[in-house]
Design an enzyme around this catalytic site. Sequence first.
Site, mmCIF file in Angstrom:
data_model
loop_
_atom_site.group_PDB
_atom_site.id
_atom_site.type_symbol
_atom_site.label_atom_id
_atom_site.label_comp_id
_atom_site.label_asym_id
_atom_site.label_seq_id
_atom_site.Cartn_x
_atom_site.Cartn_y
_atom_site.Cartn_z
ATOM 1 N N GLU A 182 0.859 -1.190 0.000
ATOM 2 C CA GLU A 182 0.000 0.000 0.000
ATOM 3 C C GLU A 182 0.896 1.243 0.000
ATOM 4 O OE1 GLU A 182 -3.790 1.950 2.422
ATOM 5 O OE2 GLU A 182 -2.581 0.388 3.369
ATOM 6 N N HIS A 202 -6.252 5.800 -1.891
ATOM 7 C CA HIS A 202 -5.606 7.055 -1.498
ATOM 8 C C HIS A 202 -5.505 7.967 -2.711
ATOM 9 C CE1 HIS A 202 -4.483 5.981 2.636
ATOM 10 N NE2 HIS A 202 -4.389 4.753 2.163
ATOM 11 N N ASP A 242 -15.979 -1.823 10.603
ATOM 12 C CA ASP A 242 -15.680 -1.763 12.041
ATOM 13 C C ASP A 242 -16.698 -0.945 12.810
ATOM 14 O OD1 ASP A 242 -15.015 0.750 11.112
ATOM 15 O OD2 ASP A 242 -13.101 0.870 12.183
ATOM 16 N N ASP A 244 -8.275 -3.703 7.786
ATOM 17 C CA ASP A 244 -7.283 -2.620 7.785
ATOM 18 C C ASP A 244 -6.711 -2.458 9.200
ATOM 19 O OD1 ASP A 244 -5.656 -0.655 6.770
ATOM 20 O OD2 ASP A 244 -7.203 0.888 6.658
#
Length: 394
Positions: free
Chosen positions: A133, A198, A255, A281
Amino acid sequence: MNRILFVNGVVLLPTGFRKMDAAVCGARISALSPEIEPGGGDRVIDLQGDFLVPGFIDMHLHGGGGADFMDGTPEAFLTACRTHACHGTTTLYPTTLTASDGDMDAFFVSLELALRQNGGEGGGARIGGVHVEGPWLAPEQAGAQDPRYLRTPSVEQFERLFEKSGRIAVVTLAPELSGACECASWLAERGILPAMGHSAATLEQVRTAVDSGFRHMIHFYSAMSTVRREKGRRIPGMVEAGYLFDRVTVEAIADGHHLPPELLLLIHKIKGPGRMALVTDAMRGAGMPEGRSVLGSLRNGREVVVEGGVARLPDGSGFAGSVCTMDRAVRTAVSAGIPLDDALRMGSETPSKILGTSHRRGSVIPGMDADLVRLDSSLNVRMTLVGGEIVFGG
């Protein structure tokens, strides 16, 4: 070879839930039937009505149990693998952060050392491959990634990267960067999944990216552009492109913080369970008490604060990764209104298809890897098997 025989359970098959017995012989699922007669030497496990489901596959996580993969030690890898196995993850993809060359070198050296132990005395979840990443991210959407190390991509950089390791499975880039589409084509030709993330890209830039080989978006909605206005004209961004292009799969951090339940339902409604994967993540704070923590390596990472079930930047300006586990992600998806069978598939079958491993993992079918999870009626993990070995529970 002695078998493990699961009886009196509810098994998630490709066609749905069925009351079924399941046999495991060695590293594979050997039989499924409404009733399997035990043989001499079989270990019989009475599920007492619990669910038996495919092991979870987490294609995007940074650590857990107090360890981050960027710590640069094999112990960090093994600790995270053991931690996430306790929560039903049977295969995971250690994910890098934007970092110095030295930290990246330490990551790959430690990966190889950990792989020699994982599955032996290391135990825990299997390492399926690496998710890189960054550092090829848009500065305005870098989030908690360290801006000091951001770069513009080039094929030459990837050639050097792949000299370090042949285990890279996913690479995330901002598709609007100069050279990103050329790199995506280069990756796709080599069987590596080019992922978008991103990014401040417009929909038209994503269209070009998809034609170049990009097929996936990481942590949908997080650190990505959405519709904006210029002189009254609305310009769609990454989010809208993710919905529009059927060839693009997406992943969601379920989450309960990164996405509200309404957005989880919207993604599921539009993309469907076959194109929506659940990920954690997770950073090192997963499975640990709340308080101060570090995102990235202990040496060069960024301080964060874990409170209320999520990691935040110290100034409270944004999230800094999650402390989620895959069982929690499934429970969150179900509580949002997603059907249980869909939620479980989004944590196993779908990521396996995205990663090209569905011929071995992600379904309860004879001949597949015996990566299995026992869940009680509240969807808590009671047992985890990786390759036929019980690594959690008993």
